[in-house]
Design a protein around this motif. Structure first.
Motif, PDB file in Angstrom:
ATOM      1  N   VAL A 112      38.917  43.518  43.585  1.00  0.00           N
ATOM      2  CA  VAL A 112      39.666  44.160  42.503  1.00  0.00           C
ATOM      3  C   VAL A 112      39.252  43.588  41.156  1.00  0.00           C
ATOM      4  O   VAL A 112      38.980  44.332  40.195  1.00  0.00           O
ATOM      5  N   ALA A 113      39.167  42.266  41.070  1.00  0.00           N
ATOM      6  CA  ALA A 113      38.779  41.615  39.814  1.00  0.00           C
ATOM      7  C   ALA A 113      37.380  42.045  39.385  1.00  0.00           C
ATOM      8  O   ALA A 113      37.132  42.291  38.194  1.00  0.00           O
ATOM      9  N   ALA A 114      36.463  42.159  40.350  1.00  0.00           N
ATOM     10  CA  ALA A 114      35.083  42.527  40.029  1.00  0.00           C
ATOM     11  C   ALA A 114      34.991  43.951  39.497  1.00  0.00           C
ATOM     12  O   ALA A 114      34.283  44.226  38.520  1.00  0.00           O
ATOM     13  N   GLU A 130      47.809  50.553  33.329  1.00  0.00           N
ATOM     14  CA  GLU A 130      48.360  50.528  34.681  1.00  0.00           C
ATOM     15  C   GLU A 130      47.241  50.355  35.706  1.00  0.00           C
ATOM     16  O   GLU A 130      46.283  51.121  35.728  1.00  0.00           O
ATOM     17  N   VAL A 131      47.387  49.327  36.562  1.00  0.00           N
ATOM     18  CA  VAL A 131      46.425  49.072  37.646  1.00  0.00           C
ATOM     19  C   VAL A 131      47.226  48.987  38.942  1.00  0.00           C
ATOM     20  O   VAL A 131      47.974  48.028  39.165  1.00  0.00           O
ATOM     21  N   ARG A 150      46.917  38.235  40.065  1.00  0.00           N
ATOM     22  CA  ARG A 150      46.001  37.422  39.257  1.00  0.00           C
ATOM     23  C   ARG A 150      44.691  38.167  38.997  1.00  0.00           C
ATOM     24  O   ARG A 150      44.051  37.955  37.963  1.00  0.00           O
ATOM     25  N   ALA A 151      44.313  39.028  39.933  1.00  0.00           N
ATOM     26  CA  ALA A 151      43.059  39.780  39.775  1.00  0.00           C
ATOM     27  C   ALA A 151      43.193  40.931  38.785  1.00  0.00           C
ATOM     28  O   ALA A 151      42.178  41.489  38.344  1.00  0.00           O
ATOM     29  N   GLY A 152      44.432  41.292  38.418  1.00  0.00           N
ATOM     30  CA  GLY A 152      44.622  42.339  37.426  1.00  0.00           C
ATOM     31  C   GLY A 152      45.547  43.468  37.837  1.00  0.00           C
ATOM     32  O   GLY A 152      45.840  44.360  37.044  1.00  0.00           O
ATOM     33  N   VAL A 153      46.046  43.455  39.069  1.00  0.00           N
ATOM     34  CA  VAL A 153      46.975  44.493  39.518  1.00  0.00           C
ATOM     35  C   VAL A 153      48.341  44.265  38.877  1.00  0.00           C
ATOM     36  O   VAL A 153      48.833  43.131  38.837  1.00  0.00           O
TER      37      VAL A 153
END
Length: 456
Positions: A112-114, A130-131, A150-153
């Motif tokens: 997800v982060a990538a 929104e993720v 932490r990955a952005g969700v």
């Protein structure tokens, strides 16, 4: 209740970056305020993770049971295809990202982060965009929620489907009702106000009374967003074969219709606003802004095996919106992405009628329907009143009170929304007729103009 299906299916090259500071709410009306250019400078992104641990008995989605640990390769290919399609679309702003599947909660949070890092490298992606991540409420899925954040969700959509353990076994789900409730609680702790619960009705042996009890139990733990889906028997699935063979029975159509109406009343009494056929939100922050972009006819880019997209490709000299479908099988898709940067298998250029059909079918799913200014973005020559205001069939729907056409626009009434499937054919036929007549008039006018300007 219904399972709706779509009836038929000049961008500035300069990259302009800007920040959305409203938590995504600006997306909903910005195109109507700033005109058609916004329709091609912005897009939402759907990312498909195709793998599951096992196949549910009712599911015919594009999903696979992974035989090899190829997560690293899948991540690289998702990044590569994201980069390629964003470059081709030349959008300057990605308004939302949705990780669906399959079971995307099986992916490593670093995936997800990538992908989000790749998006940010190609276009503007606000920190408040929104993720969403779809989550299977198993212990493994719940244990990774914090890492996904932490990955952005910042929004979770949890596939509860049922709070009856016997039903979960029939559906082939790999979680229990207790695990589902625990996952909802943890998700709400991490993303307060931005947790959605998916639940299914019309399940084998289900009654209206048991459905009411289940909703009451859900409402004690879910106060943000709920998506209700009627179980659809899809050919080729295990459940379809079981029903056909008489091993399993499902509720009659009138019973599932009552379940839908019961859920609408119950959720309304608990302060939920129904904003779409299947979706209910307690407040604006909980609304799925990503899905709203579909229903509003906005551009969206589909990345991953079998993903769908709708966007203009100015990077290839295009000016019309295309419907794109990516290669289904993950191994083949990854090979194609490695070879040419994307795995698009099919491209269909949508003509004006096909685009308007999609705007109509998707827009009428919303309780607010389609307002005049929004329709004008896609159809500046023919207004909603000109298309639908004169038809005898549409007039009958208007007089019955199921359909409303007024100064706000075109929409279903409360009762009409439950009957949308039965009304769409008349609307689509009238749209096609009016567009055809308009083309004939324009062709005739062009012919007359040529005769006048070239006298013999």
């Amino acid at each position: 209740m219904m399972s709706l299906r779509a009836a038929r299916r000049a961008l500035s090259p300069g990259v302009r970056r800007f920040s959305d500071t409203s938590g995504g709410e600006i997306v909903e009306d910005v195109s109507e305020r700033t005109g058609c250019a916004q329709l091609t400078t912005q897009a939402s992104l759907y990312v498909h993770w195709p793998y599951c641990l096992r196949r549910c008995s009712y599911c015919n989605f594009n999903k696979y049971i992974s035989r090899d640990n190829n997560d690293h390769m899948m991540t690289e290919c998702l990044q590569k295809e994201t980069e390629t399609l964003l470059q081709l679309s030349q959008v300057s702003c990605v308004t939302s990202v949705f990780f669906g599947g399959g079971t995307p909660s099986l992916a490593h949070p670093s995936t997800v982060a990538a992908v989000l890092e790749t998006v940010s490298g190609q276009a503007s992606l606000s920190e408040k965009a929104e993720v969403t991540l779809e989550v299977n409420p198993t212990p493994v899925g719940m244990s990774k929620l914090e890492d996904f954040c932490r990955a952005g969700v910042n929004r979770f959509s949890i596939g509860v489907q049922s709070l009856q353990d016997d039903d979960l076994k029939i559906l082939g789900r790999d979680h229990s009702s207790r695990q589902a409730l625990q996952t909802i609680e943890e998700a709400r702790r991490l993303c307060p106000g931005r947790v959605s619960v998916d639940v299914m009705f019309g399940r084998p042996k289900q009654s209206v009374e048991s459905w009411e009890n289940e909703l009451s139990k859900l409402l004690r733990v879910c106060d943000d967003h709920m998506s209700l889906y009627q179980l659809t028997l899809e050919r080729g699935t295990q459940l379809f074969k079981q029903v056909q063979g008489g091993e399993v029975t499902v509720p009659a159509e009138d019973v599932t219709a009552e379940m839908y109406q019961c859920a609408r009343r119950t959720l309304h009494q608990h302060g939920f606003l129904q904003y779409e056929v299947s979706n209910f939100a307690k407040h604006q922050k909980a609304v799925s802004h990503h899905n709203m972009s579909y229903w509003k006819g906005r551009q969206y880019i589909g990345v991953g095996p079998g993903a769908h997209g709708r966007f203009v490709l100015p990077g290839e000299g295009g000016v019309a919106r295309e419907a794109r479908t990516q290669t289904l099988e993950p191994d083949v898709w990854m090979r194609e992405v490695q070879q040419r940067g994307h795995g698009t298998r099919r491209r269909i250029q949508l003509n004006h009628l096909e685009l308007l059909e999609e705007v109509l079918v998707m827009g009428m799913r919303m309780t607010e329907g389609i307002n005049h200014k929004h329709w004008e973005l896609f159809s500046p020559q023919l207004s909603l009143r000109e298309v639908f205001g004169r038809s005898t069939d549409v007039q009958e729907l208007l007089q019955s009170g199921r359909l409303i056409l007024d100064d706000r626009g075109l929409r279903c009434s409360w009762d009409g929304l439950a009957l949308l499937d039965s009304m769409l054919p008349a609307l689509l036929v009238e749209l096609e007729r009016q567009i055809s007549q308009r083309l004939q008039r324009d062709h005739h006018t062009d012919g007359q103009t040529k005769k006048t300007s070239n006298p013999r």
